[in-house]
Design a protein around this motif. Sequence first.
Motif, PDB file in Angstrom:
ATOM      1  N   ALA A 113      12.308 -11.230   6.249  1.00  0.00           N
ATOM      2  CA  ALA A 113      13.133 -10.020   6.251  1.00  0.00           C
ATOM      3  C   ALA A 113      12.414  -8.875   5.549  1.00  0.00           C
ATOM      4  O   ALA A 113      12.509  -7.706   5.967  1.00  0.00           O
ATOM      5  N   GLU A 114      11.679  -9.180   4.497  1.00  0.00           N
ATOM      6  CA  GLU A 114      10.927  -8.146   3.790  1.00  0.00           C
ATOM      7  C   GLU A 114       9.812  -7.577   4.671  1.00  0.00           C
ATOM      8  O   GLU A 114       9.579  -6.356   4.696  1.00  0.00           O
ATOM      9  N   ASN A 135      11.417  -5.232   7.220  1.00  0.00           N
ATOM     10  CA  ASN A 135      11.786  -3.924   6.676  1.00  0.00           C
ATOM     11  C   ASN A 135      10.559  -3.050   6.421  1.00  0.00           C
ATOM     12  O   ASN A 135      10.571  -1.843   6.700  1.00  0.00           O
ATOM     13  N   ALA A 180      16.763  -9.741   3.011  1.00  0.00           N
ATOM     14  CA  ALA A 180      15.810  -9.384   1.950  1.00  0.00           C
ATOM     15  C   ALA A 180      16.515  -9.307   0.604  1.00  0.00           C
ATOM     16  O   ALA A 180      17.704  -9.027   0.517  1.00  0.00           O
ATOM     17  N   TYR A 209      15.032  -1.099  17.027  1.00  0.00           N
ATOM     18  CA  TYR A 209      15.034   0.182  16.329  1.00  0.00           C
ATOM     19  C   TYR A 209      14.906   1.330  17.334  1.00  0.00           C
ATOM     20  O   TYR A 209      14.319   1.178  18.405  1.00  0.00           O
ATOM     21  N   ALA A 257       9.769   0.484   8.705  1.00  0.00           N
ATOM     22  CA  ALA A 257       9.710   1.793   8.046  1.00  0.00           C
ATOM     23  C   ALA A 257       8.672   2.703   8.687  1.00  0.00           C
ATOM     24  O   ALA A 257       8.710   3.930   8.487  1.00  0.00           O
TER      25      ALA A 257
END
Length: 332
Positions: free
Chosen positions: A105-106, A109, A332, A194, A113
Amino acid sequence: MTDVSTVRVAPAVLPKPNDPCWCGSGTKYKKCHRGADAVEARKRGPEAPSRGIRPGVISPMRTVPAHIPRPDYAVSGRPGRFFPPSEVKSPDVIARMRRACKAAAEVMNATAAHVRPGITTDELDAIAHEEYIRRGGYPSPLNYHGFPKSLCTSINEVICHGIPDSRPLEEGDIINLDITIYLEGVHGDCSATYFVGKVDPDSERLVQVTRECLMLGIEAVKPGRPINDIGRAIEAHATKHRMGVVRAYCGHGIGERFHSSLQIPHHFDPEAKTIMEPGMTFTIEPMITLGHWHHRTWDDGWTAVTADGSRTAQFEHTILVTDQGVEILTVA
């Protein structure tokens, strides 16, 4: 000579049988164009051409530092055939999976970004690759059955398994990032879709409904219930919004193996009778379309696209079946 401005064509999302036909006749769809539309859909089938995304240049496979522990397929590209006798994980495996899934999950992310118009999917792959390594993990997709990159990037009509390449993202695209990390001997898997800049209302609606489908599928996870409860919940919600549910790809058991033999259909499959038990870990990853659910695969052997060229979205979590219900691991 026909005035093309007055010609009406079938929409990507067709009416339900008892709804008014799309042609404006005032007759129920089942008594008007449904038969003709079905014939046309069979003609298109999985051979219809993709309308938008085209492959770019794929850069060489990235390397992983020698100190990073590797899965069994990292060199050969061929995962071992051993599968554990039970899908129920031990407390030790579950503890390691919590850490691996958090790391996945980290990475998601951190990579997301950077999603913006103008960046290439190969650049996103480079970012994700470094994020895996920073956490001491191996990019699970890398060389899995020969897959050449560290994540999957699936744009617009690409359902899944898009290979990062030189194509820059464009304003109005939607992109799914599919991240899996191998860490402490287990895999953690997640994906999300996204927006690239401002997108059209249909794409916004598609992404919202797909996210809702995932959460409804997760809410259906209960010990003692069959796996097909998950697909029933997902399909019902997608159908309510007149969207398709891809059937060629499904969720899967995960843990020490990237993919175990356990399969999680996202449509209702009466044959998916496996009973959910506390300690099971698997992915739920519905792929929802604005059109029908048929697919085709590019010549690269990986990239799956909608057969009718309609847009598609996907969200995914790795989950744990608990005594009370479910725990989402990829957070996360």
